[in-house]
Design a protein around this motif. Structure first.
Motif, PDB file in Angstrom:
ATOM      1  N   ALA A  17       0.812  -1.218   0.000  1.00 41.63           N
ATOM      2  CA  ALA A  17       0.000   0.000   0.000  1.00 41.63           C
ATOM      3  C   ALA A  17       0.847   1.270   0.000  1.00 41.63           C
ATOM      4  O   ALA A  17       0.353   2.343  -0.333  1.00 41.63           O
ATOM      5  CB  ALA A  17      -0.931  -0.001   1.213  1.00 41.63           C
ATOM      6  N   PHE A  18       2.127   1.152   0.341  1.00 44.52           N
ATOM      7  CA  PHE A  18       3.013   2.317   0.386  1.00 44.52           C
ATOM      8  C   PHE A  18       3.767   2.528  -0.928  1.00 44.52           C
ATOM      9  O   PHE A  18       4.594   3.413  -1.048  1.00 44.52           O
ATOM     10  CB  PHE A  18       3.990   2.195   1.552  1.00 44.52           C
ATOM     11  CG  PHE A  18       3.288   2.098   2.875  1.00 44.52           C
ATOM     12  CD1 PHE A  18       2.612   3.192   3.409  1.00 44.52           C
ATOM     13  CD2 PHE A  18       3.266   0.903   3.563  1.00 44.52           C
ATOM     14  CE1 PHE A  18       1.947   3.094   4.621  1.00 44.52           C
ATOM     15  CE2 PHE A  18       2.605   0.799   4.775  1.00 44.52           C
ATOM     16  CZ  PHE A  18       1.937   1.900   5.313  1.00 44.52           C
ATOM     17  N   GLY A  19       3.510   1.655  -1.926  1.00 45.29           N
ATOM     18  CA  GLY A  19       4.085   1.837  -3.243  1.00 45.29           C
ATOM     19  C   GLY A  19       5.478   1.279  -3.438  1.00 45.29           C
ATOM     20  O   GLY A  19       6.126   1.588  -4.426  1.00 45.29           O
ATOM     21  N   HIS A  20       5.950   0.461  -2.498  1.00 43.40           N
ATOM     22  CA  HIS A  20       7.257  -0.169  -2.689  1.00 43.40           C
ATOM     23  C   HIS A  20       7.137  -1.667  -2.488  1.00 43.40           C
ATOM     24  O   HIS A  20       6.102  -2.167  -2.047  1.00 43.40           O
ATOM     25  CB  HIS A  20       8.321   0.438  -1.762  1.00 43.40           C
ATOM     26  CG  HIS A  20       7.959   0.447  -0.308  1.00 43.40           C
ATOM     27  ND1 HIS A  20       7.939  -0.685   0.470  1.00 43.40           N
ATOM     28  CD2 HIS A  20       7.618   1.472   0.505  1.00 43.40           C
ATOM     29  CE1 HIS A  20       7.603  -0.366   1.709  1.00 43.40           C
ATOM     30  NE2 HIS A  20       7.392   0.933   1.752  1.00 43.40           N
ATOM     31  N   VAL A  21       8.177  -2.397  -2.853  1.00 44.25           N
ATOM     32  CA  VAL A  21       8.166  -3.853  -2.707  1.00 44.25           C
ATOM     33  C   VAL A  21       7.960  -4.193  -1.237  1.00 44.25           C
ATOM     34  O   VAL A  21       8.668  -3.693  -0.358  1.00 44.25           O
ATOM     35  CB  VAL A  21       9.476  -4.477  -3.241  1.00 44.25           C
ATOM     36  CG1 VAL A  21       9.536  -5.968  -2.944  1.00 44.25           C
ATOM     37  CG2 VAL A  21       9.615  -4.229  -4.742  1.00 44.25           C
TER      38      VAL A  21
END
Length: 145
Positions: A17-21
């Motif tokens: 949800a935070f946009g990183h792996v």
């Protein structure tokens, strides 16, 4: 000392949800690199080395910086830091040129699936692993650099 190089594609579903792996996905990347190293690159033509099974006894992972989705694969470098009688330790860096995202290590125990118990590392396997052995450069050493 050689390093095993694995080009690992990123998947859209790897993002959180935070946009990183997501942190747990990095363990999958390590698994893909380890399988490629131990099974596809096993020594000998038709050699049974490493094909009888193995279990992970321990993971250690340090998240250095976030990795965001892109179309280019990330590189996973792997090498061996310890070879015991019935276990080995593989170190990894997940990286791009000039930056490291993750440093990790895994203790792997060869396993006899038919007998249902750990087994010793064979002479052929040790010979293969020694090509990638760097006892002086484990994950903790790399973090200090």
């Amino acid at each position: 000392m050689a390093r095993h190089i694995y080009s690992c594609p990123l998947r859209w579903s790897d993002m959180d949800a935070f946009g990183h792996v997501n942190n747990v996905v990095f363990l999958r990347y390590l698994e893909e690199a380890r399988i490629d190293f131990m099974f596809r690159l096993a020594p000998g033509n038709g050699s049974p080395s490493f094909s009888g099974g193995s279990v992970v006894a321990r993971h250690e992972i340090d998240y250095v910086r976030p990795l965001v989705h892109r179309h280019e694969p990330v590189t996973v470098e792997s090498w061996v830091t310890k070879i015991g009688a019935a276990s080995l330790t593989i170190a990894y860096e997940i990286k791009d040129p000039g930056q490291v995202y993750v440093r990790a290590s895994t203790v792997v125990v060869p396993y006899d699936l038919a007998a249902g118990r750990p087994r010793r590392i064979t002479a052929e396997e040790k010979s293969f692993l020694r090509e990638y052995l760097d006892e002086g450069r484990g994950v903790k050493d790399a973090l200090a650099a």
